[in-house]
Design an enzyme around this catalytic site. Structure first.
Site, mmCIF file in Angstrom:
data_model
loop_
_atom_site.group_PDB
_atom_site.id
_atom_site.type_symbol
_atom_site.label_atom_id
_atom_site.label_comp_id
_atom_site.label_asym_id
_atom_site.label_seq_id
_atom_site.Cartn_x
_atom_site.Cartn_y
_atom_site.Cartn_z
ATOM 1 N N MET A 35 33.298 35.808 32.558
ATOM 2 C CA MET A 35 34.096 34.587 32.651
ATOM 3 C C MET A 35 34.844 34.289 31.355
ATOM 4 O O MET A 35 34.766 33.185 30.817
ATOM 5 C CB MET A 35 33.188 33.395 33.025
ATOM 6 C CG MET A 35 32.446 33.585 34.332
ATOM 7 S SD MET A 35 33.563 33.913 35.712
ATOM 8 C CE MET A 35 34.211 32.277 35.978
ATOM 9 N N ASN A 43 37.880 45.553 36.968
ATOM 10 C CA ASN A 43 37.320 44.236 37.297
ATOM 11 C C ASN A 43 37.058 44.201 38.793
ATOM 12 O O ASN A 43 37.723 44.901 39.558
ATOM 13 C CB ASN A 43 38.323 43.137 36.917
ATOM 14 C CG ASN A 43 37.792 41.742 37.213
ATOM 15 O OD1 ASN A 43 36.604 41.451 36.975
ATOM 16 N ND2 ASN A 43 38.634 40.871 37.754
ATOM 17 N N HIS A 91 36.938 41.449 41.953
ATOM 18 C CA HIS A 91 37.377 40.094 42.256
ATOM 19 C C HIS A 91 37.112 39.809 43.739
ATOM 20 O O HIS A 91 37.414 40.653 44.585
ATOM 21 C CB HIS A 91 38.874 39.950 41.944
ATOM 22 C CG HIS A 91 39.398 38.585 42.211
ATOM 23 N ND1 HIS A 91 39.124 37.513 41.388
ATOM 24 C CD2 HIS A 91 40.149 38.088 43.227
ATOM 25 C CE1 HIS A 91 39.696 36.429 41.879
ATOM 26 N NE2 HIS A 91 40.326 36.750 42.999
ATOM 27 N N THR A 101 44.767 44.458 33.476
ATOM 28 C CA THR A 101 45.962 44.339 32.642
ATOM 29 C C THR A 101 45.924 42.931 32.032
ATOM 30 O O THR A 101 44.988 42.160 32.304
ATOM 31 C CB THR A 101 47.238 44.520 33.497
ATOM 32 O OG1 THR A 101 47.171 43.610 34.593
ATOM 33 C CG2 THR A 101 47.360 45.944 34.016
ATOM 34 N N ASP A 122 43.674 39.069 37.046
ATOM 35 C CA ASP A 122 43.530 39.578 38.433
ATOM 36 C C ASP A 122 44.824 40.220 38.951
ATOM 37 O O ASP A 122 45.144 40.124 40.138
ATOM 38 C CB ASP A 122 43.088 38.442 39.391
ATOM 39 C CG ASP A 122 41.772 37.814 38.979
ATOM 40 O OD1 ASP A 122 40.910 38.545 38.452
ATOM 41 O OD2 ASP A 122 41.600 36.596 39.159
ATOM 42 N N GLN A 168 29.893 43.630 50.096
ATOM 43 C CA GLN A 168 30.923 44.672 49.993
ATOM 44 C C GLN A 168 31.230 44.992 48.534
ATOM 45 O O GLN A 168 31.492 46.149 48.184
ATOM 46 C CB GLN A 168 32.210 44.237 50.721
ATOM 47 C CG GLN A 168 32.023 44.049 52.208
ATOM 48 C CD GLN A 168 31.514 45.319 52.886
ATOM 49 O OE1 GLN A 168 32.024 46.404 52.627
ATOM 50 N NE2 GLN A 168 30.509 45.186 53.736
ATOM 51 N N GLU A 169 31.198 43.970 47.670
ATOM 52 C CA GLU A 169 31.424 44.222 46.232
ATOM 53 C C GLU A 169 30.434 45.265 45.734
ATOM 54 O O GLU A 169 30.787 46.171 44.973
ATOM 55 C CB GLU A 169 31.240 42.933 45.428
ATOM 56 C CG GLU A 169 32.271 41.865 45.722
ATOM 57 C CD GLU A 169 32.110 40.641 44.823
ATOM 58 O OE1 GLU A 169 31.686 40.795 43.666
ATOM 59 O OE2 GLU A 169 32.419 39.529 45.291
HETATM 60 C C1 GRF Z 1 31.486 38.288 41.831
HETATM 61 O O1 GRF Z 1 31.774 37.581 43.008
HETATM 62 C C2 GRF Z 1 32.729 38.951 41.295
HETATM 63 O O2 GRF Z 1 33.609 39.340 42.295
HETATM 64 C C3 GRF Z 1 33.348 37.862 40.464
HETATM 65 O O3 GRF Z 1 32.262 37.201 39.874
HETATM 66 C C4 GRF Z 1 31.105 37.373 40.683
HETATM 67 C C5 GRF Z 1 30.062 37.990 39.824
HETATM 68 O O4 GRF Z 1 28.841 38.092 40.474
HETATM 69 N N1 GRF Z 1 34.282 38.399 39.509
HETATM 70 P P1 GRF Z 1 27.648 38.850 39.794
HETATM 71 O O5 GRF Z 1 27.442 38.225 38.414
HETATM 72 O O6 GRF Z 1 27.993 40.300 39.702
HETATM 73 O O7 GRF Z 1 26.465 38.605 40.679
#
Ligand code: GRF
Length: 224
Positions: free
Chosen positions: A101, A118, A120, A152, A156, A184-185
């Site tokens: 963050m 990254n 997102h 970049t 985002d 999915q991440e």
């Molecule tokens: C995730 O939703 C990611 O996409 C966003 O921040 C969140 C991080 O989650 N950038 P975590 O700390 O990996 O659990």
């Protein structure tokens, strides 16, 4: 696991919070789905759960305090110069932002051009920034999802590597949708790292091409 590297790719994960994406990467590495070594987990938050996860897996955990650089006109760049020192010390080849963050400056972006990713929680370029799962619901989107992209200077905005889509259901709360996206991440981020480790990502302007290896789609549509 197909791979043409002799040694595991050295990565660093920058995280400010709970670190579930870090955990997914740790798990994928341990399961030998990703040929990487996490050389450092770095946070701007002392109490980040991500650092605890790192310690649990005996990874280098580093808290770099932004306060040490506060009050000077170039505080953000100075912070990133410090990070860069740490990244070089650990011979990091790929930097992964995972719930980090803090906006990264040109100092890091340029040093790790096309070598910093990254994740997102939206289908970029829709909904950059914060609270994006809520925005997808408010806009009446039928699909939401997540994006792994190169970093970049624009927040985002970098070239898109992988995306996964999930349905937005009628009674979704932002939390419910966020949980569906997060699943999915945890799949596409490790996959993107492995593609990088295999040397299969080729950036051409805004587009990232995935060189042939085993057949693989660039977008994943989940039915769950
Ligand atoms: C995730 O939703 C990611 O996409 C966003 O921040 C969140 C991080 O989650 N950038 P975590 O700390 O990996 O659990």
């Amino acid at each position: 696991m197909s791979n043409n590297r002799a040694t595991p790719l050295r990565v660093a994960v920058l995280a400010s919070g709970r670190g579930s994406n870090l955990q997914a990467l740790i798990d994928a590495i341990e399961a030998k789905q990703v040929n990487a070594h996490i050389a450092a987990v770095i946070s701007n938050k002392k109490d980040a759960l991500a650092l605890e996860r790192a310690r649990k897996h005996r990874l280098n955990d580093l808290f770099v305090d932004p306060k040490s650089f506060a009050g000077r006109p170039d505080s953000r760049e100075a912070y990133d110069r410090e990070l860069l020192k740490v990244l070089h010390q650990h011979e990091v080849e790929l930097v992964l932002l995972a719930g980090y963050m803090k906006i990264v400056t040109a100092v890091l972006v340029n040093a790790y051009a096309n070598r910093m990713m990254n994740i997102h929680p939206s289908l970029l370029p829709a909904f950059p920034g914060l609270d994006v799962q809520k925005k997808a619901i408010v806009w009446g989107c039928k699909l939401a999802g997540c994006t792994v992209h190169f970093v970049t200077e624009g927040v985002d905005e970098g070239p898109i590597i992988l995306q996964a889509a999930v349905p937005v259901l009628e009674h979704d709360t932002p939390e419910m949708l966020a949980a569906r996206i997060l699943d999915q991440e945890h799949k596409i981020y490790p996959r993107a790292v492995q593609l990088f480790a295999e040397g299969r990502l080729r950036v051409d302007g805004r587009r990232v091409f995935i060189d042939a290896g085993k057949p693989e789609g660039q977008a994943i549509i989940s039915s769950s």
